[in-house]
Structure formats: C-alpha cells, structure tokens
Design an enzyme around this catalytic site. Sequence first.
Site, PDB file in Angstrom:
ATOM      1  N   GLN A  21     -11.061  -9.436 103.484  1.00 59.48           N
ATOM      2  CA  GLN A  21     -10.864 -10.082 104.780  1.00 59.48           C
ATOM      3  C   GLN A  21     -11.183 -11.581 104.798  1.00 59.48           C
ATOM      4  O   GLN A  21     -10.421 -12.367 105.373  1.00 59.48           O
ATOM      5  CB  GLN A  21     -11.640  -9.328 105.858  1.00 59.48           C
ATOM      6  N   GLU A  29       1.074  -6.646 109.874  1.00 60.56           N
ATOM      7  CA  GLU A  29       1.655  -6.234 111.154  1.00 60.56           C
ATOM      8  C   GLU A  29       1.793  -7.441 112.085  1.00 60.56           C
ATOM      9  O   GLU A  29       2.814  -7.631 112.736  1.00 60.56           O
ATOM     10  CB  GLU A  29       0.799  -5.140 111.808  1.00 60.56           C
ATOM     11  N   SER A  60      -3.396  -5.106 109.026  1.00 56.59           N
ATOM     12  CA  SER A  60      -3.328  -5.788 110.320  1.00 56.59           C
ATOM     13  C   SER A  60      -2.637  -7.144 110.188  1.00 56.59           C
ATOM     14  O   SER A  60      -1.834  -7.526 111.040  1.00 56.59           O
ATOM     15  CB  SER A  60      -4.723  -5.983 110.910  1.00 56.59           C
ATOM     16  N   TRP A 111      -5.612  -6.419 105.485  1.00 53.87           N
ATOM     17  CA  TRP A 111      -4.253  -6.826 105.138  1.00 53.87           C
ATOM     18  C   TRP A 111      -3.184  -6.088 105.947  1.00 53.87           C
ATOM     19  O   TRP A 111      -2.149  -6.644 106.307  1.00 53.87           O
ATOM     20  CB  TRP A 111      -4.004  -6.694 103.638  1.00 53.87           C
ATOM     21  N   ASP A 168      -2.444   3.858  94.673  1.00 54.63           N
ATOM     22  CA  ASP A 168      -3.358   2.807  95.101  1.00 54.63           C
ATOM     23  C   ASP A 168      -4.216   2.411  93.905  1.00 54.63           C
ATOM     24  O   ASP A 168      -4.695   3.282  93.169  1.00 54.63           O
ATOM     25  CB  ASP A 168      -4.236   3.337  96.252  1.00 54.63           C
ATOM     26  N   HIS A 198      -5.201   1.960 103.866  1.00 59.42           N
ATOM     27  CA  HIS A 198      -4.509   2.289 102.614  1.00 59.42           C
ATOM     28  C   HIS A 198      -3.519   3.438 102.829  1.00 59.42           C
ATOM     29  O   HIS A 198      -2.370   3.375 102.399  1.00 59.42           O
ATOM     30  CB  HIS A 198      -5.529   2.697 101.541  1.00 59.42           C
ATOM     31  N   ALA A 211      -5.160   3.053 119.271  1.00 65.51           N
ATOM     32  CA  ALA A 211      -4.225   2.162 119.954  1.00 65.51           C
ATOM     33  C   ALA A 211      -2.962   1.977 119.108  1.00 65.51           C
ATOM     34  O   ALA A 211      -3.037   1.918 117.892  1.00 65.51           O
ATOM     35  CB  ALA A 211      -4.886   0.807 120.180  1.00 65.51           C
ATOM     36  N   SER A 217      -3.417  -2.999  97.771  1.00 69.93           N
ATOM     37  CA  SER A 217      -3.298  -2.932  99.230  1.00 69.93           C
ATOM     38  C   SER A 217      -3.646  -4.244  99.916  1.00 69.93           C
ATOM     39  O   SER A 217      -3.804  -4.280 101.126  1.00 69.93           O
ATOM     40  CB  SER A 217      -4.217  -1.823  99.754  1.00 69.93           C
TER      41      SER A 217
END
Length: 471
Positions: free
Chosen positions: A389, A372, A369, A367, A129, A24, A347, A152
């Site tokens: 998810q 992206e 990920s 979301w 949010d 978020h 990472a 989000s």
Amino acid sequence: MGSLSLSHSPDVAVLMVPFPLQGHLNQLLHLSRLISAHSVAVHYVGTTTHNRQARRRVHGWDPLSISNIIFHEFPSLHFQSPPPDPNAPIQFPSHLQPLFNASSSLRQPVTDLLRCLSATNRRVVIIYDSLMGSVIQDFVKFPNAESYTFHSVSAYTIFFFLWENLGRPFEIDEEILKKLPSLEGCFTPEFVKFVGDQHEYMGRNSGRIYNTCRVVESPFLELLEKPQISGNKKQWALGPFNPVITGSSDHQTRHKCLQWLDKQAQNSVILVAFGTTTTFSEKQIRELAIGLEKSKQRFIWVLREADGGDVLINGETVKKSTNVDGKLPKGFEERVKERGIIVRDWAPQLEILGHFATGGFMSHCGWNSCMESISMGVPIAAWPMHSDQPRNTILITEVLKIGIVVKDWARRDEIVEAEAVKNGVRRLMASEAGAEMRRRAAELGGAVRKAAAEGGLGRLELDSFISHITR
Ligand SMILES: *[C@@H]1O[C@H](CO)[C@@H](O)[C@H](O)[C@H]1NC(C)=O
C-alpha cells in the site's frame, strides 16, 4: 447459455489457484471471467468457505452464470486465528498468518486435481498467486502442465521488490528511486519469510501475469521485461481484471447506498473504505468521523472490522461491525445524515466507484482498490497501512498524479487527526488541485476502458495470452 460455452479449446484447461485473502481471491475470480469468455474452461480452486466468499463478494457479474468456470471446493483449513489487533505497532494483518500457513495444506488436493486434469486435457495451464508457490510445486511431475505466476500488486511495486531482491541488477532513474518508500513497517518478519518461501518455486514458471494495463504502468512493465528481471520469460498485463462497465445490477438486489447516490450531484461524494485486512482503533475511528463531519463533504463510509480467517459461517457474513460501531462519536450519524451514510455490510465498491455521483475515494491503496478506482476514473485520497500500500500510494500520487496523501507513511505510527482528514477530503473534493486530479483520473480511466474494449490494446494482450496457452 449451454451452447455458448462450448469450448473452442476443449483440450486446454486453466487451473486458477488464488491466495485466500479477499483482494487476491477477487482478482483471480475476475480474471477467470476474462479467460472463460475466450471459451477456455477455468477451474477455480479453494476451500468451500473461500470460494463462497469470493463469489458472494464479487461485483459486476455473476460467477454462477458462467458454465465454463468450474469451482472446486476443498474442505476448510484447520487453524486458529486470533482477533485483529487495532493497536499493533505494525498494521500488517498478522492475525491471518495462521491462515496463510494453513493454505500450504492445499498442496495435496491441488495435486490430485492436477493429475486428473492432466490426464484428460492436452495441456493444463496453472495461474497461481505468487503466495501459493508451494501449493502448486508438484506440477512439474505432469509434463503437459505449465504455470504462470500472478502478482497481485502493481507493476511498480513488484518491479522494485524483485529488483531489490536481485541486488539492483541495473541502474534506475534517480528521480524515481528518490520517491520510493522503504519496506520498513510494511510486513511482519514472519510474513517476509513466508513470501520468500513461496517465491522459491517461481523459477519453474513459464511467465508472469499482472493485473495492470500498459496505459497505466508501461514504464514499469518495460522494466519488468528486462531479462535480468524476467529471465527472458513471457509476461502479460491483462488488467484491469474487474469489469469496466457496471451499473447493471437489478432493482431488487441493488444496494441501498446506490439509491442514495442516485440522488446526489455529479462527483460530489467521496467513498471512504479501507479494504478487508485492518481494523481501526477506537481513537482513529473518532478522528476520521470528526474529520468527515467537519469537511462538510458528502460521503459513503464503509465501516467494518478486518476479516478473520473465515468470514462466512453457514453462508452468512459473521462479522457485522458491531465492535467498531460503538466507537463513533455520540450523535454522529444523526448529525451527518443529510450528507453522509455509513455502510456496515459488504459494499458494492466497484459500482459505487462507477457511479456518476462518486468523485473521490479515500482508500488504503490495496492494488485491487486502486485498479477499480483507476478503471472508473476516480482520484484517490491515500491512507496506506501495510504491504504494497505505501508504494501504491506513491504510484498514485507521485507517478500518476491522480491522488493525494492523507496518511503520510513516514508518520505511520501516529493517528491521522480529524484536521488532517478534513483537509484531505476538502483538498480532493473541493479544491482546484483536486479538480485537476479528477480530470486526470477521468482521462486515465477513459484510456483504460478503451484499452479493455474490443480492439483495444489490453484486449489484444489478453488475446495474445489466450493464443499462447492454447497454442
Ligand atoms: C507459520 O509457519 C512458520 C514456518 O513453518 C512458523 O515458523 C510460524 O510459527 C507459523 N506461524 C503461525 C502463526 O502459525
């Protein structure tokens, strides 16, 4: 820098109020950049630790280099957070509930800042949010303040959530409904109550904002626009919030996994990363490791523990993955060292996904990920665990057809065995069906990047939002 940031709208301030969880914090930080590029000052609020966390973990640009993003840092929240429980029956991160509860104490500092901004600006535009509704509730006291709710999650997920909560006010195509997973097992009852409490304040908003893009989710954005759902209020799909071009990080600071990727063939590597909210059990880590090894595919595996309530102390990441590390099969890293690497620190996910060598993403389908991966044109092997998810998984695999399921939500209580991991990885990375998904993902990614470029549809939608708030 200074002269560039001279505001065209010195009389409008945006107040960005993120929910203090990584996925978020990150989305609203990225949105801050998009808005600030239109010469509107953005005030990003949070505790010192969460602001620092958001800044340190963001990839693709440097938040401190943009002078019209102003960070307001409030003292840390008081709460006790138990360690994450990898064996809990519901994988929702209930260890973070004390943090969620404590976030409501930001109401007072946010109201104080609002008072100040309201007195010195023609208009204050709050982007908050949806889980921070109670924190911004006092904005109604300031006649020149207005609020926009940021959800989000995907348009698909939030549409069905709202549609079901409103008692299914109109008919939906049977085929789409048939595929919709139930929300069973997605949340703890305590969190469902929390969401309901925060959504109470939504009626006061002036519209909604989504981190999605019409080329990805136009059917669901159209459903969200129906008056029964939107209440005839405005909405904007301003995504992807994340930059769509990466790879500019300089040599000094470039993560070593990117140097490793440089040496790999195009589309030959699968990124394996499951976000920040869950810790895998020892057994699951082993099965995943064996499956990756048996797949004989190249991989970058980000092996970390779930975030606690406070991920940084003295500016350093507290939790190294020492606890999960000991659970790898004996000799694993040595055996796979030609083909795979394990990353234990933070990472650079966006840059990894944008790298030519990355051809797949094994993901929990949070979301952030998903967006992206979509923007970088990378297909997904879905491993949903909680919250939105499972539904994002259906969007990715059944609607957009740019991914496969590795963890079947109907069998969420079971461990994903090595054989299933191996088969999933091979299917995505080394089969004709996987290649087809990769082509579709690349095409969709191309369309998203085009929409986000100068003159693209997404850019026009952002322009329309900016014109609206600076009207
Ligand atoms: C969070 O707040 C709710 C409602 O006030 C309360 O019932 C619950 O016990 C709290 N949970 C935690 C973990 O503090």
